[in-house]
Design an enzyme around this catalytic site. Sequence first.
Site, PDB file in Angstrom:
ATOM      1  N   ALA A  75       0.812  -1.212   0.000  1.00 44.72           N
ATOM      2  CA  ALA A  75       0.000   0.000   0.000  1.00 44.72           C
ATOM      3  C   ALA A  75       0.848   1.266   0.000  1.00 44.72           C
ATOM      4  O   ALA A  75       0.440   2.290  -0.562  1.00 44.72           O
ATOM      5  CB  ALA A  75      -0.952   0.003   1.198  1.00 44.72           C
ATOM      6  N   ASN A 156      -5.678   3.280  11.022  1.00 45.77           N
ATOM      7  CA  ASN A 156      -4.852   2.166  11.471  1.00 45.77           C
ATOM      8  C   ASN A 156      -4.564   2.182  12.968  1.00 45.77           C
ATOM      9  O   ASN A 156      -4.149   1.169  13.532  1.00 45.77           O
ATOM     10  CB  ASN A 156      -3.527   2.139  10.705  1.00 45.77           C
ATOM     11  N   GLN A 184      -6.228  -0.980   5.912  1.00 44.98           N
ATOM     12  CA  GLN A 184      -6.874  -1.629   7.063  1.00 44.98           C
ATOM     13  C   GLN A 184      -8.287  -2.122   6.772  1.00 44.98           C
ATOM     14  O   GLN A 184      -8.862  -2.849   7.584  1.00 44.98           O
ATOM     15  CB  GLN A 184      -6.909  -0.670   8.257  1.00 44.98           C
ATOM     16  N   SER A 204      -2.709  -3.834   0.799  1.00 45.78           N
ATOM     17  CA  SER A 204      -1.533  -4.662   1.054  1.00 45.78           C
ATOM     18  C   SER A 204      -1.965  -6.074   1.420  1.00 45.78           C
ATOM     19  O   SER A 204      -2.907  -6.258   2.196  1.00 45.78           O
ATOM     20  CB  SER A 204      -0.698  -4.097   2.211  1.00 45.78           C
ATOM     21  N   HIS A 206      -0.316  -8.258   3.294  1.00 48.13           N
ATOM     22  CA  HIS A 206       0.037  -8.710   4.636  1.00 48.13           C
ATOM     23  C   HIS A 206      -0.915  -8.214   5.712  1.00 48.13           C
ATOM     24  O   HIS A 206      -0.781  -8.570   6.881  1.00 48.13           O
ATOM     25  CB  HIS A 206       1.477  -8.314   4.976  1.00 48.13           C
ATOM     26  N   CYS A 330       5.112   1.747  11.559  1.00 50.16           N
ATOM     27  CA  CYS A 330       6.043   2.561  10.790  1.00 50.16           C
ATOM     28  C   CYS A 330       6.676   3.671  11.618  1.00 50.16           C
ATOM     29  O   CYS A 330       7.653   4.288  11.198  1.00 50.16           O
ATOM     30  CB  CYS A 330       5.333   3.177   9.583  1.00 50.16           C
TER      31      CYS A 330
END
Length: 374
Positions: A75, A156, A184, A204, A206, A330
Amino acid sequence: MPDNRPIYLDCAATTPLDPRVREVMLEYFDIEYGNAGSRTHMYGQEAAKAVRRAREQIGAVVNASPMEVIFTSGATESNNIVLLGCSPYARSKDRRHIVTTAIEHKAVLEPMAEMERQGFEIDYIYPGESGRIDTKDIVQSIRSDTALVSVMHINNETGVIQPIDEIADELPEDGPIFHVDAAQGFTKDLRRLRHPRIDAISASAHKICGPKGVGALILRARRKASRKLTPLFHGGRQERGLRAGTLPVPLIAAFGYAAELATTNHDQYRSIANCRKNEFRQQLKQHHAIIHGTEPTSPYIINFSIPNLDSEALILAVKHSAALATGSACTSTEWKPSHVISAMYKDGSFQDTACRASWCHMTPPIPSAFFSPI
């Protein structure tokens, strides 16, 4: 996996890999290892077939066609392709204004900072203590020179669901590109992402029990958003010329299957997530915890503070029983107050105490003695 490890409650950062998805991934690592760009033999043809199937599986999540799915590394790259990629087109049309929110992930906020350095004017909309952006604040900020509106789907850190469908309803057909960072919410909240006025969606693998290293940018063809984007790097005509490089077929095939599983089992997965959230809430009540963010929220995330206990102390106290987070992975390499909590509480409240727990359908029941060390 050792049985004595703490329960993992950081699925908003990354999810475990579903064993069924792992089997698909290994097949394309070990057996069908051809390059999807090699069209002259069966190895390449089988790889290309797997990529086509994954486009169908991922597009189906948001009612997009397979050709509207662009594969990326995740993402973050998808966000960058949209945000930085629209810059040349926007400047050519003298449209140098962007609307976004103060609670976006850093994968949006940092490209926005780069856009500001390029001379764009950016309006950052704040949510207030609810954690939810007001649709009218977005709509009223749009001008004749607005090139882009970027609003995340689900925050998130707090799990608050943003009104992307309401915003889409209010955007003019000939208006700005509407981008949604759905890292998310992809496969977890289907209806809102299927709004046809959303031009670009970032996702994404994952985050949905797929592998790390692969994601997608879904560009709806109806308003020709892809024609307004310039690729960030060059080296091939893959992915409609927007993303050069050899396609990672094992990751793509696994992403596609994870998306199909999550969509097919959407209601079951949400039911499990709601059970985990209710279990967690019951334990928070015993400690008079404060929940950050008001409904509607994702059943997969909760953000909370326990009075008189800072987040770092809490995480250390329960580290042998549970893996928690203070916020986005992050930004966790160095401690800084959450920009999301700071945006919600202008007086600085809860910056030192907010903590996040998150789970997925693979998370086991949360132990009742979870908070016993505090």
